[in-house]
Design a protein around this motif. Sequence first.
Motif, short mmCIF file in Angstrom:
data_model
loop_
_atom_site.label_atom_id
_atom_site.label_comp_id
_atom_site.label_asym_id
_atom_site.label_seq_id
_atom_site.Cartn_x
_atom_site.Cartn_y
_atom_site.Cartn_z
N GLU A 62 0.81 -1.22 0.00
CA GLU A 62 0.00 0.00 0.00
C GLU A 62 0.85 1.26 0.00
O GLU A 62 0.45 2.29 -0.57
CB GLU A 62 -0.92 -0.01 1.23
N ARG A 63 2.04 1.22 0.61
CA ARG A 63 2.85 2.42 0.74
C ARG A 63 3.89 2.59 -0.37
O ARG A 63 4.27 3.72 -0.69
CB ARG A 63 3.58 2.40 2.10
N PHE A 64 4.34 1.47 -0.98
CA PHE A 64 5.51 1.59 -1.85
C PHE A 64 5.34 0.99 -3.25
O PHE A 64 6.28 1.03 -4.04
CB PHE A 64 6.73 0.98 -1.16
N ALA A 65 4.18 0.42 -3.56
CA ALA A 65 3.96 -0.09 -4.92
C ALA A 65 4.12 1.04 -5.93
O ALA A 65 3.58 2.12 -5.76
CB ALA A 65 2.57 -0.72 -5.04
N GLY A 66 4.92 0.79 -6.95
CA GLY A 66 5.19 1.81 -7.96
C GLY A 66 6.48 2.56 -7.74
O GLY A 66 6.94 3.31 -8.61
N ASN A 67 7.11 2.38 -6.57
CA ASN A 67 8.36 3.09 -6.26
C ASN A 67 9.57 2.37 -6.87
O ASN A 67 9.74 1.16 -6.70
CB ASN A 67 8.58 3.19 -4.75
N PRO A 68 10.44 3.12 -7.54
CA PRO A 68 11.67 2.51 -8.05
C PRO A 68 12.72 2.38 -6.96
O PRO A 68 12.75 3.17 -6.02
CB PRO A 68 12.13 3.51 -9.12
N ILE A 69 13.55 1.37 -7.08
CA ILE A 69 14.72 1.22 -6.20
C ILE A 69 15.93 1.43 -7.09
O ILE A 69 16.26 0.58 -7.92
CB ILE A 69 14.77 -0.17 -5.55
N LYS A 70 16.58 2.57 -6.94
CA LYS A 70 17.69 2.91 -7.80
C LYS A 70 19.02 2.56 -7.14
O LYS A 70 19.13 2.46 -5.93
CB LYS A 70 17.65 4.40 -8.14
N SER A 71 20.01 2.35 -8.00
CA SER A 71 21.36 2.04 -7.55
C SER A 71 21.35 0.86 -6.59
O SER A 71 21.60 0.99 -5.39
CB SER A 71 22.01 3.25 -6.89
N SER A 105 22.10 -10.07 -7.17
CA SER A 105 22.90 -11.29 -7.35
C SER A 105 21.97 -12.49 -7.45
O SER A 105 21.04 -12.63 -6.66
CB SER A 105 23.86 -11.49 -6.17
N PHE A 106 22.25 -13.33 -8.43
CA PHE A 106 21.53 -14.60 -8.55
C PHE A 106 22.51 -15.62 -9.09
O PHE A 106 23.07 -15.46 -10.17
CB PHE A 106 20.32 -14.49 -9.48
N GLY A 107 22.74 -16.67 -8.30
CA GLY A 107 23.78 -17.62 -8.68
C GLY A 107 25.12 -16.92 -8.65
O GLY A 107 25.47 -16.23 -7.69
N GLU A 108 25.88 -17.03 -9.73
CA GLU A 108 27.20 -16.42 -9.79
C GLU A 108 27.18 -15.09 -10.53
O GLU A 108 28.22 -14.46 -10.72
CB GLU A 108 28.18 -17.38 -10.50
N ILE A 109 26.00 -14.64 -10.93
CA ILE A 109 25.89 -13.42 -11.73
C ILE A 109 25.46 -12.25 -10.86
O ILE A 109 24.56 -12.38 -10.02
CB ILE A 109 24.87 -13.60 -12.88
N GLN A 110 26.12 -11.12 -11.04
CA GLN A 110 25.76 -9.88 -10.35
C GLN A 110 25.59 -8.77 -11.38
O GLN A 110 26.30 -8.72 -12.37
CB GLN A 110 26.85 -9.46 -9.35
N LYS A 111 24.64 -7.90 -11.12
CA LYS A 111 24.41 -6.79 -12.04
C LYS A 111 23.82 -5.62 -11.27
O LYS A 111 22.94 -5.81 -10.42
CB LYS A 111 23.46 -7.20 -13.18
N LYS A 112 24.31 -4.44 -11.56
CA LYS A 112 23.82 -3.24 -10.90
C LYS A 112 22.80 -2.54 -11.80
O LYS A 112 22.94 -2.52 -13.01
CB LYS A 112 24.98 -2.28 -10.61
N GLY A 113 21.77 -1.98 -11.19
CA GLY A 113 20.75 -1.30 -11.99
C GLY A 113 19.61 -0.79 -11.14
O GLY A 113 19.80 -0.33 -10.02
N GLU A 114 18.41 -0.92 -11.70
CA GLU A 114 17.21 -0.36 -11.06
C GLU A 114 16.05 -1.33 -11.22
O GLU A 114 15.91 -1.99 -12.24
CB GLU A 114 16.88 0.98 -11.73
N LEU A 115 15.23 -1.41 -10.19
CA LEU A 115 14.01 -2.22 -10.27
C LEU A 115 12.88 -1.43 -9.64
O LEU A 115 13.07 -0.36 -9.07
CB LEU A 115 14.20 -3.59 -9.60
N LYS A 139 13.89 1.69 0.32
CA LYS A 139 14.98 0.82 0.75
C LYS A 139 14.85 0.47 2.24
O LYS A 139 15.07 -0.68 2.64
CB LYS A 139 16.34 1.47 0.48
N ALA A 140 14.48 1.45 3.04
CA ALA A 140 14.26 1.18 4.46
C ALA A 140 13.09 0.23 4.65
O ALA A 140 13.14 -0.69 5.48
CB ALA A 140 14.02 2.49 5.21
N ALA A 141 12.05 0.43 3.87
CA ALA A 141 10.87 -0.44 3.97
C ALA A 141 11.23 -1.87 3.62
O ALA A 141 10.74 -2.82 4.26
CB ALA A 141 9.77 0.08 3.04
N LEU A 142 12.09 -2.05 2.62
CA LEU A 142 12.51 -3.41 2.27
C LEU A 142 13.31 -4.06 3.39
O LEU A 142 13.15 -5.25 3.68
CB LEU A 142 13.37 -3.38 1.00
#
Length: 403
Positions: free
Chosen positions: A208-217, A221-231, A302-305
């Motif tokens: 209710e409070r954060f749907a639609g909010n981007p998480i930047k920077s 990581s999943f398995g051996e792969i890491q990638k920086k970005g935004e979700l 980020k704090a909410a997560l």
Amino acid sequence: MSLTKIAVIGAGPAGLMAAEGLLKSDLQVDIYDAMPSAGRKFLIAGKGGLNLTHAEPYEKFISRYGKSIAYLKPYLDDFPPSALRAWAQELGFETFVGSSGKVFPVGMGAAPMLRTWLARLREQGANFHFRHHWLGWDEKNNLRFDTAQGEILTVADGVILALGGGSRPKTGSNAAWIPILEERGIKIAPLKASNCGFDIPWTDYLKERFAGNPIKSVKLSFGEIQKKGELVITENGVEGSLIYAFSAALRDEIEKKSNATILLDLMPDWTEEKLFKTLQQTRGSRSVSSFLKKRISLAGVKAALLWEVLPKEKRNDMMQIGATLKALPLTLVAPRPLEEAISSAGGVSFDAIDENLMLKTLPNVFCVGEMLDWEAPTGGYLLTACFATGRAAGEGLTKKLLS
């Protein structure tokens, strides 16, 4: 009798590129589409900027196609990103490389490019037939179309099928072609969501409070792969370019194990040493939330997560908070439905087509674009392969007709 009349079914980038090649040989080309106009999905892809292709080194570029490399490489070798950029320039649109390596037309828009392209195709002799829903073939091998005037039949000496996958069905990409080809014995891999979001059972508070909010920077990581970005946090879970980059692997993991756990580094620009040293400072009378906001600027989504994941009994443990901020686990339980995805995996098996993309059991019928069994991440890779396979099929059919 020589073959002269070609039907291109599907007016997206792959179909239009195939038509362009055929028209250069003065063949009669009729382009059919179920929608009222051409390039509906192409226009959606161009919202916010048309990402045509990518400027990274070619060997790295081709690696993005994963399991599909062996099949797609010949077509991409013949029409690599540099060739696509040259084609756009010849059409009248200069391109530029963005900060992430993505290639865009100057002006960014898809609509001007599409309008110019369609006008050129018409000048070259293409005939467009919209609101024509392909129904397959009749017993005499005539093409069947459902139109506002009822069913019509047409004869074609060669057919390019460019009907898309199963994502974004409102654009016409609804996979209605699958039973038609299956009836002809064509091997088709089941369609699956690709470049899609994933479900996470959030608490009501976070939804209710954060749907639609981007998480930047953030680093994923999943398995051996890491990638920086935004979700982006959604009501149902997560989506966004960083998630899409892992979507194939995440989807396959969920199919095997019923869920997939990713790790998020919410502080990717902080070393562990710096973060833990800062968190060990005395917080005095401040609450933990106030201390984190003051010392490491942790606030908002980020704090909410952090509080979503961290058990209550550990929310005063700064070492545990630091460890969670650097490797916050999120368990994904399902991909979002296919119709919501940007693209789809699955489709006509490459075993069913020859090197020119012609169906082995249906002479002079070619398949191109997203209806073939491949997938790629966003970033220009999808469009490049659609253009490349369309061009290859157009050339392949032209050679067959003129040989």
